[in-house]
Design a protein around this motif. Structure first.
Motif, PDB file in Angstrom:
ATOM      1  N   GLY A  39      -4.461   4.354  -6.578  1.00 39.90           N
ATOM      2  CA  GLY A  39      -5.452   4.661  -5.555  1.00 39.90           C
ATOM      3  C   GLY A  39      -5.286   3.790  -4.325  1.00 39.90           C
ATOM      4  O   GLY A  39      -4.386   2.966  -4.218  1.00 39.90           O
ATOM      5  N   LYS A  40      -6.190   3.974  -3.377  1.00 40.60           N
ATOM      6  CA  LYS A  40      -6.171   3.194  -2.147  1.00 40.60           C
ATOM      7  C   LYS A  40      -6.906   1.880  -2.367  1.00 40.60           C
ATOM      8  O   LYS A  40      -7.752   1.760  -3.251  1.00 40.60           O
ATOM      9  CB  LYS A  40      -6.851   3.978  -1.020  1.00 40.60           C
ATOM     10  CG  LYS A  40      -6.166   5.296  -0.672  1.00 40.60           C
ATOM     11  CD  LYS A  40      -6.934   6.011   0.422  1.00 40.60           C
ATOM     12  CE  LYS A  40      -6.295   7.347   0.756  1.00 40.60           C
ATOM     13  NZ  LYS A  40      -7.048   8.068   1.817  1.00 40.60           N
ATOM     14  N   THR A  41      -6.586   0.913  -1.530  1.00 39.74           N
ATOM     15  CA  THR A  41      -7.294  -0.359  -1.618  1.00 39.74           C
ATOM     16  C   THR A  41      -8.757  -0.162  -1.241  1.00 39.74           C
ATOM     17  O   THR A  41      -9.114   0.724  -0.470  1.00 39.74           O
ATOM     18  CB  THR A  41      -6.656  -1.402  -0.693  1.00 39.74           C
ATOM     19  OG1 THR A  41      -6.556  -0.861   0.629  1.00 39.74           O
ATOM     20  CG2 THR A  41      -5.281  -1.800  -1.181  1.00 39.74           C
ATOM     21  N   SER A  42      -9.585  -1.036  -1.790  1.00 37.12           N
ATOM     22  CA  SER A  42     -11.024  -0.949  -1.564  1.00 37.12           C
ATOM     23  C   SER A  42     -11.392  -1.561  -0.217  1.00 37.12           C
ATOM     24  O   SER A  42     -10.773  -2.517   0.246  1.00 37.12           O
ATOM     25  CB  SER A  42     -11.762  -1.675  -2.688  1.00 37.12           C
ATOM     26  OG  SER A  42     -13.128  -1.794  -2.409  1.00 37.12           O
ATOM     27  N   ASP A  43     -12.405  -1.000   0.414  1.00 38.63           N
ATOM     28  CA  ASP A  43     -12.905  -1.586   1.664  1.00 38.63           C
ATOM     29  C   ASP A  43     -13.775  -2.799   1.369  1.00 38.63           C
ATOM     30  O   ASP A  43     -13.879  -3.706   2.191  1.00 38.63           O
ATOM     31  CB  ASP A  43     -13.709  -0.548   2.453  1.00 38.63           C
ATOM     32  CG  ASP A  43     -14.188  -1.087   3.794  1.00 38.63           C
ATOM     33  OD1 ASP A  43     -13.340  -1.571   4.573  1.00 38.63           O
ATOM     34  OD2 ASP A  43     -15.411  -1.072   4.043  1.00 38.63           O
ATOM     35  N   GLN A  47       0.824  -1.191   0.000  1.00 35.71           N
ATOM     36  CA  GLN A  47       0.000   0.000   0.000  1.00 35.71           C
ATOM     37  C   GLN A  47       0.865   1.252   0.000  1.00 35.71           C
ATOM     38  O   GLN A  47       1.784   1.377   0.802  1.00 35.71           O
ATOM     39  CB  GLN A  47      -0.908   0.013   1.230  1.00 35.71           C
ATOM     40  CG  GLN A  47      -1.702  -1.282   1.391  1.00 35.71           C
ATOM     41  CD  GLN A  47      -2.384  -1.661   0.093  1.00 35.71           C
ATOM     42  OE1 GLN A  47      -3.101  -0.845  -0.469  1.00 35.71           O
ATOM     43  NE2 GLN A  47      -2.175  -2.860  -0.384  1.00 35.71           N
ATOM     44  N   ALA A  64      -6.937  -1.671  -5.350  1.00 38.95           N
ATOM     45  CA  ALA A  64      -7.323  -0.295  -5.677  1.00 38.95           C
ATOM     46  C   ALA A  64      -8.275  -0.277  -6.865  1.00 38.95           C
ATOM     47  O   ALA A  64      -8.168  -1.085  -7.792  1.00 38.95           O
ATOM     48  CB  ALA A  64      -6.075   0.530  -5.995  1.00 38.95           C
ATOM     49  N   ALA A  91       0.031   4.416   0.767  1.00 37.83           N
ATOM     50  CA  ALA A  91      -0.236   5.404   1.814  1.00 37.83           C
ATOM     51  C   ALA A  91      -1.313   4.856   2.733  1.00 37.83           C
ATOM     52  O   ALA A  91      -2.076   3.973   2.371  1.00 37.83           O
ATOM     53  CB  ALA A  91      -0.694   6.720   1.201  1.00 37.83           C
ATOM     54  N   ASN A  92      -1.371   5.471   3.942  1.00 38.26           N
ATOM     55  CA  ASN A  92      -2.374   5.044   4.923  1.00 38.26           C
ATOM     56  C   ASN A  92      -2.365   3.532   5.077  1.00 38.26           C
ATOM     57  O   ASN A  92      -3.363   2.856   4.879  1.00 38.26           O
ATOM     58  CB  ASN A  92      -3.775   5.524   4.514  1.00 38.26           C
ATOM     59  CG  ASN A  92      -3.865   7.033   4.494  1.00 38.26           C
ATOM     60  OD1 ASN A  92      -3.229   7.712   5.306  1.00 38.26           O
ATOM     61  ND2 ASN A  92      -4.633   7.575   3.556  1.00 38.26           N
ATOM     62  N   PRO A 149      -5.555   0.958   7.985  1.00 34.83           N
ATOM     63  CA  PRO A 149      -6.885   1.536   7.729  1.00 34.83           C
ATOM     64  C   PRO A 149      -7.488   2.075   9.013  1.00 34.83           C
ATOM     65  O   PRO A 149      -7.178   1.582  10.097  1.00 34.83           O
ATOM     66  CB  PRO A 149      -7.681   0.333   7.192  1.00 34.83           C
ATOM     67  CG  PRO A 149      -6.998  -0.855   7.769  1.00 34.83           C
ATOM     68  CD  PRO A 149      -5.535  -0.487   7.861  1.00 34.83           C
TER      69      PRO A 149
END
Length: 491
Positions: free
Chosen positions: A390-394, A18, A385, A20-21, A24
């Motif tokens: 982008g960020k990974t999906s929840d 990942q 993502a 960033a962030n 979670p």
């Protein structure tokens, strides 16, 4: 799972790390995450490697000073004792030398063969008849381990004949469940057996393995012998585990283009976490074993204590509330190449077996002899993502993608001969639908004969959903034998 945003992006490999962030946000009221290890490892956007520096031992070596020889008095009694000692040593040396020469001359040779009567027999001979008394005894443990496999989409049981150097289906005649359980154990299914039945053989075999019911030994392989036909005109179809089954029947209209999944859609999908954060995906193949990508477990993440698997969950944010399964072993393919991503497959063995239900089920490993269409329809799933960088999906997403023939994927304007036989391309050359960061290790599956098969594991790609840059997956069809070997060796 990504849809192309239309903007150009730099080259990207699906490492699953990942950017960033990394941790979670924890939902309100969620129990606190388990404590980190004494020396926590924080993931980097790219794999990091700890240099190993060889050092020399700086401890000084103390060498004792030799003592000056003390004067001795050689008496006649001492001379006699010394003479006797030399004589005994000489005799013993002669005996040892004679034994070695005798053993060399009487080298025992033997081989195991499958007799026409249906039992394994051992032929033993020596350099001379009289020396056979010193030959070591041979036991059944010295016999070659018969190799078994499941063939084609009908799970036809086949046994390898070392004598004929070929595979042969097993006749349904006189077959029983106990033999099926024995064959499953030999393939690495420790305590798993689902069903066995007689089916028509479509492999055009001309030679079969048949059970000799008069053989006294109950061992399956000691009962087998070659036969030109099966009396009942049927062969054994063996299912060691109920795999490739979902609770959903219709799905095409809902998942094409990367839609949210529902519980039970992809029950073999797992989230592999490190210190509470999703890193890679994986696929359940037995209650204890998970298939993922080797690049997910590169150093320093090869240590199983870092990993926790979550199954039967759609939202990553809900994993704080659920029980995670600790990993006991991490086994990466010995020929994995971290630069080319060739042989990108790994196995994880769980400390505690999974309990199967409507939300948690295994996917089937592909059997040799399965025929796939050049553009076979497949599905990918994961928490990756949803757009480039982008960020990974929840939420767990899934999408439909077709296979792309290797020769096409290796064209100069696509991947220019980077695709090896241990890789599979899948996706759309126009882009728009693809796996992305965070999907690594997850499944590429296809539906054939009403069974879901694990065809690939998400490996790498250039960007996400870019034109002429489809997703590349580890070719699980060439890893099946290796997977069974590891299951057997680590059961």
């Amino acid at each position: 799972m990504a849809l192309n945003s239309g903007s150009p992006a730099p080259y990207y490999e699906n490492h699953g790390y990942q950017p960033a962030n990394f941790y979670p946000p924890q939902p309100p009221g969620a129990p606190s995450a388990p404590p980190a290890y004494a020396t926590p490892y924080y993931l980097s956007p790219v794999p990091e490697y700890v240099p190993r520096v060889l050092t020399q031992d700086s401890t000084p070596v103390i060498r004792p000073q030799p003592k000056p020889p003390s004067p001795t008095v050689c008496s006649s009694k001492a001379k006699k004792a010394l003479s006797i000692t030399f004589t005994v040593v000489a005799v013993l040396s002669g005996v040892v030398l004679a034994a070695v020469l005798l053993w060399k001359f009487c080298e025992c040779r033997g081989s195991w063969t499958l007799s026409a009567g249906g039992s394994w027999s051992h032929s033993l001979w020596c350099g001379a008849v009289w020396c056979c008394v010193v030959c070591p005894s041979r036991t059944h443990e010295d016999s070659p381990s018969p190799t078994v496999r499941l063939y084609g989409p009908d799970f036809i049981l086949q046994v390898f004949s070392a004598h004929r150097k070929s595979w042969h289906p097993v006749c349904w005649d006189d077959w029983s469940e106990s033999y099926g359980r024995a064959a499953c154990r030999d393939m690495g299914y420790k305590q798993s057996f689902y069903s066995s039945q007689g089916v028509v053989d479509n492999s055009t075999a001309t030679s079969f393995m048949k059970l000799n019911t008069s053989a006294g030994n109950i061992d399956l392989y000691k009962r087998l012998f070659h036969s030109d036909s099966c009396s009942l005109k049927r062969v054994v179809s063996l299912r060691c585990i109920e795999c490739g089954v979902t609770t959903k029947v219709t799905r095409e209209s809902r998942i094409v283009g990367g839609k949210n999944a529902s519980l039970g859609d992809w029950p073999w999908q797992v989230s592999l976490n490190v210190q509470g954060a999703h890193v890679c995906g994986g696929s359940i193949i037995t209650p204890e074993w998970i298939v993922t990508a080797a690049h997910c477990v590169e150093e320093p993440l090869s240590n199983p204590r870092y990993w926790t698997a979550f199954a039967g969950i759609l939202k990553r944010s809900l994993m704080f509330y659920e029980y995670g399964y600790q990993v006991a072993k991490v086994i990466s393919h010995p020929n994995y190449d971290s630069k080319t991503k060739n042989n990108d497959v790994a196995l994880m063995k769980l400390q505690t077996p999974l309990t199967f239900n409507d939300r948690i089920r295994p996917v089937c490993l592909p059997n040799p002899g399965m025929m796939l269409e050049p553009t076979q329809t497949c599905w990918i799933s994961g928490w990756g993502a949803t757009q480039e960088k982008g960020k990974t999906s929840d939420e767990l997403n899934a999408a439909q993608v077709p296979l792309i023939e290797p020769w096409r994927c290796n064209k100069s304007y696509i991947y220019n001969n980077l695709i090896t036989p241990a890789m599979i391309c899948a996706g759309y050359l126009q882009g728009y639908v693809d796996s992305c960061q965070g999907d690594s290790g997850g499944p590429l599956v296809t539906l054939k004969n009403s069974v879901w098969w694990l065809i690939g594991d998400t490996s790498w790609g250039s960007g996400c959903a870019q034109a002429n840059r489809p997703g590349v997956y580890g070719n699980v069809t060439v890893f099946t034998d290796w997977i069974y070997q590891q299951m057997r060796a680590n059961s």
